[in-house]
Motif scaffolding. Structure first.
Motif, PDB file in Angstrom:
ATOM      1  N   ASN A 144       9.380   2.541 -13.783  1.00  0.00           N
ATOM      2  CA  ASN A 144       8.822   1.025 -14.798  1.00  0.00           C
ATOM      3  C   ASN A 144       9.324   1.664 -16.221  1.00  0.00           C
ATOM      4  OD1 ASN A 144       6.484   1.055 -14.657  1.00  0.00           O
ATOM      5  ND2 ASN A 144       5.483   2.550 -15.666  1.00  0.00           N
ATOM      6  N   ASN A 145      10.518   1.072 -16.422  1.00  0.00           N
ATOM      7  CA  ASN A 145      11.119   0.406 -17.777  1.00  0.00           C
ATOM      8  C   ASN A 145      10.857   1.645 -18.404  1.00  0.00           C
ATOM      9  OD1 ASN A 145      12.546  -1.974 -16.626  1.00  0.00           O
ATOM     10  ND2 ASN A 145      10.757  -2.672 -17.278  1.00  0.00           N
ATOM     11  N   PHE A 146      10.858   2.896 -18.440  1.00  0.00           N
ATOM     12  CA  PHE A 146      10.233   4.449 -19.168  1.00  0.00           C
ATOM     13  C   PHE A 146       9.165   4.261 -19.629  1.00  0.00           C
ATOM     14  CE2 PHE A 146      14.949   3.916 -18.159  1.00  0.00           C
ATOM     15  CZ  PHE A 146      15.171   5.260 -18.256  1.00  0.00           C
ATOM     16  N   GLY A 147       8.127   2.710 -19.184  1.00  0.00           N
ATOM     17  CA  GLY A 147       6.110   3.168 -19.919  1.00  0.00           C
ATOM     18  C   GLY A 147       6.344   3.013 -20.778  1.00  0.00           C
ATOM     19  N   GLY A 148       7.134   2.471 -22.003  1.00  0.00           N
ATOM     20  CA  GLY A 148       7.161   2.854 -23.130  1.00  0.00           C
ATOM     21  C   GLY A 148       7.286   4.104 -23.680  1.00  0.00           C
ATOM     22  N   LEU A 149       8.369   5.030 -23.288  1.00  0.00           N
ATOM     23  CA  LEU A 149       9.218   5.651 -24.440  1.00  0.00           C
ATOM     24  C   LEU A 149      10.160   5.284 -25.003  1.00  0.00           C
ATOM     25  CD1 LEU A 149       9.215   8.518 -21.332  1.00  0.00           C
ATOM     26  CD2 LEU A 149       6.983   8.196 -23.307  1.00  0.00           C
ATOM     27  N   PHE A 150      10.550   5.534 -25.932  1.00  0.00           N
ATOM     28  CA  PHE A 150      11.231   5.451 -26.988  1.00  0.00           C
ATOM     29  C   PHE A 150      12.540   6.163 -26.978  1.00  0.00           C
ATOM     30  CE2 PHE A 150       8.045   6.419 -29.497  1.00  0.00           C
ATOM     31  CZ  PHE A 150       8.384   7.385 -30.266  1.00  0.00           C
ATOM     32  N   TYR A 202      13.569   9.888   0.573  1.00  0.00           N
ATOM     33  CA  TYR A 202      13.659  10.288  -0.866  1.00  0.00           C
ATOM     34  C   TYR A 202      12.501   9.998  -1.314  1.00  0.00           C
ATOM     35  CZ  TYR A 202      18.793  10.126   1.138  1.00  0.00           C
ATOM     36  OH  TYR A 202      20.250  10.964   2.461  1.00  0.00           O
ATOM     37  N   TYR A 203      13.355  10.898  -2.785  1.00  0.00           N
ATOM     38  CA  TYR A 203      12.206  10.398  -3.502  1.00  0.00           C
ATOM     39  C   TYR A 203      12.241   8.964  -4.632  1.00  0.00           C
ATOM     40  CZ  TYR A 203      16.246  11.074  -7.020  1.00  0.00           C
ATOM     41  OH  TYR A 203      17.421  11.381  -7.737  1.00  0.00           O
ATOM     42  N   THR A 204      13.416   8.307  -4.109  1.00  0.00           N
ATOM     43  CA  THR A 204      13.513   6.811  -4.639  1.00  0.00           C
ATOM     44  C   THR A 204      12.875   6.100  -4.183  1.00  0.00           C
ATOM     45  OG1 THR A 204      15.076   6.997  -2.781  1.00  0.00           O
ATOM     46  CG2 THR A 204      15.531   7.655  -5.542  1.00  0.00           C
ATOM     47  N   GLU A 205      11.915   6.424  -3.126  1.00  0.00           N
ATOM     48  CA  GLU A 205      11.729   5.587  -2.552  1.00  0.00           C
ATOM     49  C   GLU A 205       9.857   5.356  -2.461  1.00  0.00           C
ATOM     50  OE1 GLU A 205      12.716   5.226   2.247  1.00  0.00           O
ATOM     51  OE2 GLU A 205      13.660   7.230   1.201  1.00  0.00           O
ATOM     52  N   ILE A 206       9.983   6.764  -3.649  1.00  0.00           N
ATOM     53  CA  ILE A 206       8.058   7.246  -4.299  1.00  0.00           C
ATOM     54  C   ILE A 206       7.324   5.591  -4.688  1.00  0.00           C
ATOM     55  CG2 ILE A 206       6.829   8.264  -5.638  1.00  0.00           C
ATOM     56  CD1 ILE A 206       8.314  10.036  -5.399  1.00  0.00           C
ATOM     57  N   PRO A 207       6.973   4.874  -3.849  1.00  0.00           N
ATOM     58  CA  PRO A 207       6.091   3.548  -4.523  1.00  0.00           C
ATOM     59  C   PRO A 207       5.834   3.272  -5.749  1.00  0.00           C
ATOM     60  CG  PRO A 207       4.387   4.167  -2.514  1.00  0.00           C
ATOM     61  CD  PRO A 207       5.772   5.425  -3.073  1.00  0.00           C
ATOM     62  N   LEU A 208       5.728   2.741  -6.409  1.00  0.00           N
ATOM     63  CA  LEU A 208       5.406   2.834  -7.645  1.00  0.00           C
ATOM     64  C   LEU A 208       3.643   1.892  -7.764  1.00  0.00           C
ATOM     65  CD1 LEU A 208       8.117   0.609 -10.148  1.00  0.00           C
ATOM     66  CD2 LEU A 208       7.507   3.582  -9.869  1.00  0.00           C
ATOM     67  N   SER A 209       3.085   2.623  -8.405  1.00  0.00           N
ATOM     68  CA  SER A 209       1.628   2.023  -8.531  1.00  0.00           C
ATOM     69  C   SER A 209       0.770   2.664  -9.287  1.00  0.00           C
ATOM     70  CB  SER A 209       0.870   2.924  -7.441  1.00  0.00           C
ATOM     71  OG  SER A 209       0.568   4.295  -7.656  1.00  0.00           O
ATOM     72  N   ASP A 210      -0.661   1.626  -9.821  1.00  0.00           N
ATOM     73  CA  ASP A 210      -0.918   1.789 -10.968  1.00  0.00           C
ATOM     74  C   ASP A 210      -1.151   3.867 -11.426  1.00  0.00           C
ATOM     75  OD1 ASP A 210      -1.297  -0.817 -11.626  1.00  0.00           O
ATOM     76  OD2 ASP A 210      -2.887  -1.070 -11.101  1.00  0.00           O
ATOM     77  N   ASN A 211      -1.228   4.375  -9.992  1.00  0.00           N
ATOM     78  CA  ASN A 211      -1.487   5.779 -10.850  1.00  0.00           C
ATOM     79  C   ASN A 211      -1.162   6.539  -9.692  1.00  0.00           C
ATOM     80  OD1 ASN A 211      -3.993   4.799 -12.429  1.00  0.00           O
ATOM     81  ND2 ASN A 211      -5.383   4.541 -10.619  1.00  0.00           N
ATOM     82  N   ILE A 212      -0.157   7.555  -9.871  1.00  0.00           N
ATOM     83  CA  ILE A 212       1.031   8.067  -9.242  1.00  0.00           C
ATOM     84  C   ILE A 212       0.400   9.928  -9.779  1.00  0.00           C
ATOM     85  CG2 ILE A 212       3.071   8.253  -8.122  1.00  0.00           C
ATOM     86  CD1 ILE A 212       3.970   5.903  -9.218  1.00  0.00           C
ATOM     87  N   ILE A 213       0.526  10.056  -8.684  1.00  0.00           N
ATOM     88  CA  ILE A 213       0.337  12.305  -8.316  1.00  0.00           C
ATOM     89  C   ILE A 213       1.616  12.947  -7.721  1.00  0.00           C
ATOM     90  CG2 ILE A 213      -0.776  13.861  -8.801  1.00  0.00           C
ATOM     91  CD1 ILE A 213      -3.270  12.710  -8.585  1.00  0.00           C
ATOM     92  N   VAL A 248      12.357  13.581 -10.151  1.00  0.00           N
ATOM     93  CA  VAL A 248      11.432  12.675  -9.940  1.00  0.00           C
ATOM     94  C   VAL A 248      11.254  11.721 -10.877  1.00  0.00           C
ATOM     95  CG1 VAL A 248       9.500  12.918  -8.589  1.00  0.00           C
ATOM     96  CG2 VAL A 248      11.287  14.515  -7.148  1.00  0.00           C
ATOM     97  N   LEU A 249      10.655  12.903 -11.700  1.00  0.00           N
ATOM     98  CA  LEU A 249       9.666  12.085 -12.937  1.00  0.00           C
ATOM     99  C   LEU A 249      10.089  11.032 -13.507  1.00  0.00           C
ATOM    100  CD1 LEU A 249       7.162  12.174 -14.638  1.00  0.00           C
ATOM    101  CD2 LEU A 249       7.944  13.652 -16.470  1.00  0.00           C
ATOM    102  N   TYR A 250      11.915  11.528 -13.965  1.00  0.00           N
ATOM    103  CA  TYR A 250      12.492  10.741 -14.972  1.00  0.00           C
ATOM    104  C   TYR A 250      13.174   9.217 -14.044  1.00  0.00           C
ATOM    105  CZ  TYR A 250      12.620  12.045 -19.599  1.00  0.00           C
ATOM    106  OH  TYR A 250      11.927  12.070 -20.779  1.00  0.00           O
ATOM    107  N   ASP A 251      12.774   9.527 -12.131  1.00  0.00           N
ATOM    108  CA  ASP A 251      13.280   8.642 -11.225  1.00  0.00           C
ATOM    109  C   ASP A 251      12.401   6.998 -12.054  1.00  0.00           C
ATOM    110  OD1 ASP A 251      14.854   6.719  -9.870  1.00  0.00           O
ATOM    111  OD2 ASP A 251      13.341   7.576  -8.807  1.00  0.00           O
ATOM    112  N   ILE A 252      10.506   7.721 -11.609  1.00  0.00           N
ATOM    113  CA  ILE A 252       9.846   7.413 -10.969  1.00  0.00           C
ATOM    114  C   ILE A 252       9.780   6.569 -13.197  1.00  0.00           C
ATOM    115  CG2 ILE A 252       7.161   6.956 -11.885  1.00  0.00           C
ATOM    116  CD1 ILE A 252       7.332   9.205  -9.701  1.00  0.00           C
ATOM    117  N   LEU A 253       9.481   6.855 -13.682  1.00  0.00           N
ATOM    118  CA  LEU A 253       9.833   6.251 -15.885  1.00  0.00           C
ATOM    119  C   LEU A 253      10.722   5.327 -15.402  1.00  0.00           C
ATOM    120  CD1 LEU A 253       9.082   9.580 -17.684  1.00  0.00           C
ATOM    121  CD2 LEU A 253       7.226   7.351 -17.179  1.00  0.00           C
ATOM    122  N   ARG A 254      11.914   5.531 -14.854  1.00  0.00           N
ATOM    123  CA  ARG A 254      13.424   4.799 -15.306  1.00  0.00           C
ATOM    124  C   ARG A 254      12.840   3.425 -14.049  1.00  0.00           C
ATOM    125  NH1 ARG A 254      16.373   2.934 -11.583  1.00  0.00           N
ATOM    126  NH2 ARG A 254      15.652   4.796  -9.977  1.00  0.00           N
TER     127      ARG A 254
END
Length: 156
Positions: free
Chosen positions: A150-156, A88-99, A142-148
């Protein structure tokens, strides 16, 4: 974390415009790979992206080989989205550089990619009544799951 969205040979300008707007609002770079089904000056592309194009970091590469050369997998964590993925897309590993890489609207990712990167194929769960989700919706999911994650990566 650096996050990029790549689209392989997108065909529908409105989808790409919507994705560009999403990227502008989340500080995510957009990479367009290969032959496009429209011109980058297309009025539908511009209208879907509204007046946000100036906020999009856009890269255009002509081939997959050029993409792999400019964005090598020893630096970037590739996550290919495909209905053929077993994870599942929820299993995409978090890393410093994701494409996250998405195929086009009619045929998805090339078979060569699916074969070469089977361990990096992810899917969005859905029933068997449809072939696929809309491309811009898929990117948003997919994008918002990764951002979520990662604590939304500084977005407000």
């Amino acid at each position: 974390m650096t996050l990029k969205v790549a689209l392989f040979e997108p065909e529908i300008p409105q989808n790409t415009g919507n994705i560009a707007r999403l990227c502008a609002g989340t500080d995510v770079e957009l990479i367009l790979i290969g032959k496009l089904g429209f011109s980058l000056s297309d009025k539908y592309l511009k209208r879907a992206g509204l007046d946000y194009w100036e906020y999009v970091t856009l890269h255009k590469v002509d081939t997959l080989e050029q993409f792999f050369s400019q964005f090598p997998d020893n630096i970037y964590e590739y996550a290919f989205l495909s209905k053929f993925g077993e994870k599942y897309y929820t299993e995409i590993p978090l890393s410093d550089n994701i494409i996250t890489i998405f195929g086009n609207e009619s045929s998805g990712l090339p078979e060569m990619i699916r074969d070469r990167f089977m361990d990096r194929l992810y899917r969005i769960p859905m029933n068997d009544k449809i072939r696929s989700q809309n491309l811009s919706n898929s990117v948003a999911i997919v994008l918002y799951d990764i951002l979520r994650r990662n604590n939304f990566g500084g977005l407000f």
